[in-house]
Scaffold this motif. Structure first.
Motif, PDB file in Angstrom:
ATOM      1  N   PRO A  30       0.839  -1.214   0.000  1.00 14.40           N
ATOM      2  CA  PRO A  30       0.000   0.000   0.000  1.00 14.40           C
ATOM      3  C   PRO A  30       0.865   1.252   0.000  1.00 14.40           C
ATOM      4  CG  PRO A  30       0.018  -1.014   2.171  1.00 14.40           C
ATOM      5  CD  PRO A  30       0.810  -1.912   1.281  1.00 14.40           C
ATOM      6  N   GLU A  31       0.385   2.301  -0.646  1.00 12.81           N
ATOM      7  CA  GLU A  31       1.091   3.579  -0.594  1.00 12.81           C
ATOM      8  C   GLU A  31       0.782   4.237   0.733  1.00 12.81           C
ATOM      9  OE1 GLU A  31      -0.122   5.605  -4.142  1.00 12.81           O
ATOM     10  OE2 GLU A  31       1.461   4.632  -5.283  1.00 12.81           O
ATOM     11  N   VAL A  32       1.806   4.821   1.337  1.00  9.52           N
ATOM     12  CA  VAL A  32       1.610   5.393   2.670  1.00  9.52           C
ATOM     13  C   VAL A  32       2.130   6.830   2.777  1.00  9.52           C
ATOM     14  CG1 VAL A  32       1.759   3.144   3.850  1.00  9.52           C
ATOM     15  CG2 VAL A  32       3.818   4.519   3.571  1.00  9.52           C
ATOM     16  N   ASP A  33       1.555   7.540   3.722  1.00  8.42           N
ATOM     17  CA  ASP A  33       2.103   8.799   4.217  1.00  8.42           C
ATOM     18  C   ASP A  33       2.441   8.543   5.675  1.00  8.42           C
ATOM     19  OD1 ASP A  33       1.587  10.054   1.843  1.00  8.42           O
ATOM     20  OD2 ASP A  33      -0.091  11.258   2.574  1.00  8.42           O
ATOM     21  N   LEU A  44      -0.842   6.871   7.230  1.00 11.50           N
ATOM     22  CA  LEU A  44      -2.023   6.742   6.371  1.00 11.50           C
ATOM     23  C   LEU A  44      -1.675   5.762   5.250  1.00 11.50           C
ATOM     24  CD1 LEU A  44      -2.952  10.519   5.939  1.00 11.50           C
ATOM     25  CD2 LEU A  44      -4.144   8.881   7.355  1.00 11.50           C
ATOM     26  N   ASP A  46      -3.205   3.645   1.814  1.00 12.35           N
ATOM     27  CA  ASP A  46      -4.280   3.421   0.843  1.00 12.35           C
ATOM     28  C   ASP A  46      -4.499   1.924   0.670  1.00 12.35           C
ATOM     29  OD1 ASP A  46      -4.634   6.081   0.383  1.00 12.35           O
ATOM     30  OD2 ASP A  46      -3.443   6.144  -1.470  1.00 12.35           O
ATOM     31  N   PRO A  48      -7.590   0.247  -0.756  1.00 14.31           N
ATOM     32  CA  PRO A  48      -8.952   0.175  -1.275  1.00 14.31           C
ATOM     33  C   PRO A  48      -9.498  -1.249  -1.286  1.00 14.31           C
ATOM     34  CG  PRO A  48      -7.394   0.607  -3.041  1.00 14.31           C
ATOM     35  CD  PRO A  48      -6.645   0.746  -1.760  1.00 14.31           C
ATOM     36  N   ASP A 111     -13.148   4.974   3.837  1.00  9.94           N
ATOM     37  CA  ASP A 111     -13.061   5.072   2.375  1.00  9.94           C
ATOM     38  C   ASP A 111     -11.816   4.375   1.811  1.00  9.94           C
ATOM     39  OD1 ASP A 111     -15.379   6.681   2.429  1.00  9.94           O
ATOM     40  OD2 ASP A 111     -14.177   8.467   2.796  1.00  9.94           O
ATOM     41  N   GLY A 112     -11.460   3.263   2.405  1.00  6.96           N
ATOM     42  CA  GLY A 112     -10.307   2.523   1.905  1.00  6.96           C
ATOM     43  C   GLY A 112      -8.958   3.075   2.320  1.00  6.96           C
ATOM     44  N   VAL A 113      -8.954   3.994   3.279  1.00  4.78           N
ATOM     45  CA  VAL A 113      -7.689   4.541   3.793  1.00  4.78           C
ATOM     46  C   VAL A 113      -7.588   4.203   5.280  1.00  4.78           C
ATOM     47  CG1 VAL A 113      -6.276   6.614   4.133  1.00  4.78           C
ATOM     48  CG2 VAL A 113      -7.761   6.449   2.135  1.00  4.78           C
ATOM     49  N   ARG A 115      -5.986   4.855   8.823  1.00  5.77           N
ATOM     50  CA  ARG A 115      -5.299   5.908   9.566  1.00  5.77           C
ATOM     51  C   ARG A 115      -4.895   5.342  10.917  1.00  5.77           C
ATOM     52  NH1 ARG A 115      -5.608  11.619   9.078  1.00  5.77           N
ATOM     53  NH2 ARG A 115      -4.465  12.544  10.793  1.00  5.77           N
TER      54      ARG A 115
END
Lengths: 134, 155
Positions: A30-33, A44, A46, A48, A111-113, A115
């Protein structure tokens, strides 16, 4: 930032997880922040298609592991016309440098994210000790 | 291959010929896959954001896209002819001034994509939903595009 940029097409990042996969199917990163303040670390991701029941978060020896399962999207009787993305498991690990207060970790999926809030543990050294006059 | 950019007029005659040619190419590829024993369509590189999957059953086409972190009101769908246009903007709200980023992989921005469906559709019968960051658009096939069961009568 006033003018937003145009999102570019990219393929999902598939990982080759040697040895740790117990089920067939692709595994994606997953892509993260990740950002921090003085009090906490926030992640965070992603993911989905993942529901709250299908996400697993594990913190062990300073290694944070995220994983999530995605159920097949297609209903019965559907045949593929165009395939540009696949779905499967999400998996990613991070090494955390700060001590985390494990009891206060908070995870939300919207919404698929995902946190994830990881409050930093209070360091003992920062405690002030008052010396009383005898 | 099934994508089309926004430029040009849909009414121009050569566009249909081109669409038919693309359709033919796609069918050839599917046929090759079937002959080589590969089930379904091959995984293609996405032509634009978002990556799209199209499936079909007897009555409908299903267009799916992964749009994590997006709200339904930020996505705009339009059906014209055999085309479905998906436009929108993914926003990532600011986390405040005093945060220090270690990683920033998630991207915000606008997107616009048009996909052409392989058959005629009924533009009045479209159902779209966004669940857990996953967009599913179900578009009913027009009567002409549906496969018909023909009963053989005994004389």
């Amino acid at each position: 930032m006033t003018e937003s940029k145009e999102l570019q097409a990219k393929a999902k990042h598939e990982v080759a997880t040697a040895g740790e996969q117990t089920r067939p199917g692709p595994v994606f990163t997953p892509e993260v922040d990740i950002f921090e303040t003085d009090e906490e670390l926030t992640l965070l991701a992603d993911m989905p298609g993942v529901t709250a029941d299908d996400v697993a978060i594990d913190l062990n020896d300073g290694v944070l592991t995220l994983s999530g399962d995605v159920k097949p999207l297609e209903g019965p009787g559907e045949t593929d016309v165009l395939v540009e993305f696949e779905t499967g498991r999400y998996h990613r690990q991070f090494a955390l440098s700060d001590a985390i207060d494990q009891d206060k970790i908070d995870a939300k999926l919207e919404d698929g994210v995902l946190r994830l809030t990881l409050p930093k543990a209070r360091k003992a050294v920062s405690r002030q000790i008052a010396v009383k006059a005898g | 291959m099934l994508t089309r950019n926004m430029f040009g007029l849909p009414s121009m005659g050569w566009r249909n010929t081109l669409a038919d040619l693309e359709n033919l190419t796609r069918r050839m590829e599917l046929l090759t896959d079937a002959m080589l024993g590969r089930p379904g369509a091959r995984l293609m590189m996405p032509k634009a954001f978002p990556a799209i999957n199209i499936t079909e059953d007897k009555d409908k086409y299903y267009v799916r896209a992964e749009l994590p972190g997006m709200k339904a009101e930020d996505i705009n769908l339009e059906v014209f002819g055999r085309n479905l246009a998906i436009t929108g903007e993914r926003k990532i709200p600011s986390e405040g001034e005093n945060v220090r980023y270690h990683r920033r992989e998630r991207e915000a921005g606008r997107f616009s994509r048009i996909v052409t469906l392989p058959g005629d559709v009924d533009a009045d019968s479209v159902d779209a939903k966004l669940v857990n960051g996953l967009l599913t658009v179900a578009i009913a096939k027009s009567a002409a595009a549906k496969a018909k069961q023909i009963t053989v009568k005994a004389s």
